[in-house]
Enzyme design. Sequence first.
Site, PDB file in Angstrom:
ATOM      1  N   ASP A  95       2.279   0.904   3.980  1.00  0.00           N
ATOM      2  CA  ASP A  95       3.530   1.601   4.051  1.00  0.00           C
ATOM      3  C   ASP A  95       3.406   3.357   3.895  1.00  0.00           C
ATOM      4  OD1 ASP A  95       2.132   1.844   1.622  1.00  0.00           O
ATOM      5  OD2 ASP A  95       3.639   1.045   0.425  1.00  0.00           O
ATOM      6  N   HIS A  96       1.937   3.565   3.568  1.00  0.00           N
ATOM      7  CA  HIS A  96       1.819   5.076   3.683  1.00  0.00           C
ATOM      8  C   HIS A  96       1.443   5.966   4.950  1.00  0.00           C
ATOM      9  CE1 HIS A  96       1.942   4.231  -0.582  1.00  0.00           C
ATOM     10  NE2 HIS A  96       1.519   5.688  -0.827  1.00  0.00           N
ATOM     11  N   ASP A 160      -1.705   2.160  -7.098  1.00  0.00           N
ATOM     12  CA  ASP A 160      -0.647   3.190  -6.741  1.00  0.00           C
ATOM     13  C   ASP A 160      -0.153   3.593  -8.117  1.00  0.00           C
ATOM     14  OD1 ASP A 160       0.920   4.415  -4.084  1.00  0.00           O
ATOM     15  OD2 ASP A 160       2.101   4.223  -5.922  1.00  0.00           O
ATOM     16  N   ARG A 448       8.459  12.695  -6.580  1.00  0.00           N
ATOM     17  CA  ARG A 448       7.502  13.805  -6.916  1.00  0.00           C
ATOM     18  C   ARG A 448       7.981  15.092  -6.202  1.00  0.00           C
ATOM     19  NH1 ARG A 448       2.118  10.300  -7.132  1.00  0.00           N
ATOM     20  NH2 ARG A 448       2.515   9.912  -9.329  1.00  0.00           N
ATOM     21  N   SER A 643      -1.051  10.981  -8.706  1.00  0.00           N
ATOM     22  CA  SER A 643      -1.486   9.686  -8.068  1.00  0.00           C
ATOM     23  C   SER A 643      -2.621   8.840  -8.506  1.00  0.00           C
ATOM     24  CB  SER A 643      -1.670  10.007  -6.625  1.00  0.00           C
ATOM     25  OG  SER A 643      -2.432   9.416  -6.061  1.00  0.00           O
ATOM     26  N   ARG A 645      -4.783   7.654  -6.254  1.00  0.00           N
ATOM     27  CA  ARG A 645      -5.884   7.973  -5.329  1.00  0.00           C
ATOM     28  C   ARG A 645      -6.979   8.080  -6.043  1.00  0.00           C
ATOM     29  NH1 ARG A 645      -2.768  13.057  -3.238  1.00  0.00           N
ATOM     30  NH2 ARG A 645      -1.063  11.585  -3.364  1.00  0.00           N
TER      31      ARG A 645
END
Length: 758
Positions: A95-96, A160, A448, A643, A645
């Site tokens: 999706d990203h 995520d 965000r 995030s 990440r």
Amino acid sequence: MAFDIEMIKKLYSSFPAKIQQARKVVGKPLTLTEKILYAHLWGDAPKKPFERGNSYVDFAPDRVAMQDATAQMALLQFMQSGRTKVAVPSTVHCDHLIEAKVNSKTDLSRAVSESSEVYDFLASVSDKYGIGFWKPGAGIIHQVVLENYAFPGGMMIGTDSHTVNAGGLGMIAIGVGGADACDVMAGLPWELKMPKLIGVKLTGKLNGWTAPKDVILKVAGILTVKGGTGAVVEYFGEGALNMSCTGKGTICNMGAEIGATTSTFGYDESMSRYLKATDRLQVAVMADEIRQHLTGDPEVYQNPELYFDQVIEINLDELEPHLNGPFTPDLATPISKMKEAAAANNWPTKIEVGLIGSCTNSSYEDISRAVSLAKQVSEKGLKLNAEFTITPGSEQVRYTIERDGFLKTFDEIGATVFANACGPCIGMWARVGAEKAEKNTIVHSFNRNFAKRADGNPNTFAFVGSPEIVTAMAIAGTLNFNPLTDTLTNDKGQQVKLDAPSGFELPVKGFAVGDAGFQAPAEDGSNVQVKVSPTSNRLQLLDPFPEWEGGDLKGLKLLIKAKGKCTTDHISMAGPWLKFRGHLDNISNNMLIGAVNFFNDKTDFVKNQLTGEYGPVPKTQRAYKAAGVGTIVVGDENYGEGSSREHAAMEPRHLGVRAVLVKSFARIHETNLKKQGMLALTFNDKNDYDKFREDDTIDIIRLKTFAPNKKIKLVLKHKDGTKDEIMVNHTYNKQQIEWFKAGAALNIIRREFEKSKV
Ligand code: MIC
Ligand code: SF4
């Protein structure tokens, strides 16, 4: 059909007994959060209750979800664990990596060809190790999880931060770094500090223009981006019962923006309706059978002050729609005060673009309510005064809203429908003219709004609101408009008012979908080949990080003293950099390029102490690395906000940063640093931040006696020959100290695996 029904059955059958035992241990009525956590302990129930905010606890989550941008690193790590199959049901969602530019069809096919190498890698790893794979176009991870996998009383982790969205279906769902996901997929326990509990009592009922989004916008205003750190937010009260399941999802989703570990709601009729509408009747029936265990005990909700660490009460009857922003999601302004606030702060009032959708707000209900406003454009002789875009959260929602004519209505007012993907929410938005960096305003229903987040332009003022408010504001084209009270001039010169939005909680004709985009893994994946080309610039196999040398860290240079907000977007930017998420060395070229240097207020401009020259952070760090000199990064409050990440932790590790010392950390980032073998430290006295000078050389001493709850000493040697000694704190437990010593948590798993082969 529900996935993994046997797993849910098994959990539910042991649930009542586990709750009974937990009640004995805790010795008082239980919140929902405690019930779910105690029902998912890795080992036996403890003798005494865990101490909130203090005890580290091992959990056994039911499932793992990963999105493509983080899954690459998670799976590259998992491939080193030695397992042949994942130990718990797991999924990957593409999706990203889909850029929003023209429209959904064109954008999707461009992404599929541009990122084919990454998609093929993810598909083949999924196939090999027994992971469900959701193809590009299937939808955004959190929406797909809510529609297919989330279930009341369950516990999941996901790579995520908005994994927390699944709290809308009564789960404890937590965002983590890839290394944590790797542990759980490898069959190991998952560790979390027993969270504190914040109770939010919702009274009344949402009405008129107010939407579930406004609840969390209000909560963010109260708690700020740090206020939920280390806590689970549990919502309850008649206001919660009166709200849709997907609305609850929106509220939980944006709990990430207040730093909460997760948020959740007790099982109720809205969840049962949603489960049935998404073809999971069986789960609803099973949940009904143990329903008293899937919500907090009545005593708790009657006297919440006795059971939660903090209680907030919000009356939905009185709640006003909000717009939060710019540049931070906790700057909450009620719509009636927006005009004033914009004038006082000099925010550009002309709205250029309204964007609805994303993982936060793309339910059927959201879209139907936005459509009720879009319809009024032609009915009342109005027009859109801003560009308007829609990013559906899943193919199932997209297909259903197309069938029900909603997309046609949007099309008629000139809106653009982007692919079912993150798109503009994560900077994957080829916005025309963004490079000119003009001051401008956008409104969106995402979560965000950090600087540069949506379009890379630092001067884009982004405000977050409900899809309804965003639609109304796009029609008006100005922040000065309050749809509750103001009128608009139509094509006949008349003053008209928009009617309050209305919609459908669930599609009257049911959901429908052609190809949902799911690919089941091979039964036996042992013959599946996973290919990573050694010359690829998008994928790179990982080399283990080196072990700790065993001594103190001496002669470290200060790489950067970051000033103010330093989110993971500042540390490892997304947008154009997303394409390197599977290639550690390449993505390291974005390390800290968004962080503001305290000494000159510039981004990506730091002093190389070896040459005296100023240059970009990654280049400077690479020069230190080449010279064999370690460095330290110093930061402000809530460092690593945002995030999950783990690139934000792996990049500094890869490039030779040894420690990150800050006033405070965001939870996921702190854990990510620990997992990757870094020293994550906090000031004992926050004023010591001021003691760091640009030319400092730093020694970190007493590392040989590195132990839980024991401070560490730093010596700052200034250029003028003077010194400062400061004490710093850390939150490492014994196990985490072993990660540091081994060079990374993964090195321990790998070692165990090697041992088991001999
Ligand atoms: C985000 O919303 O910032 C992201 C992109 O979904 C991240 C994950 C990532 O950086 O890949 C998140 O929230 O964890
Ligand atoms: Fe995607 Fe945005 Fe949701 Fe993150 S917050 S998962 S980028 S839609």
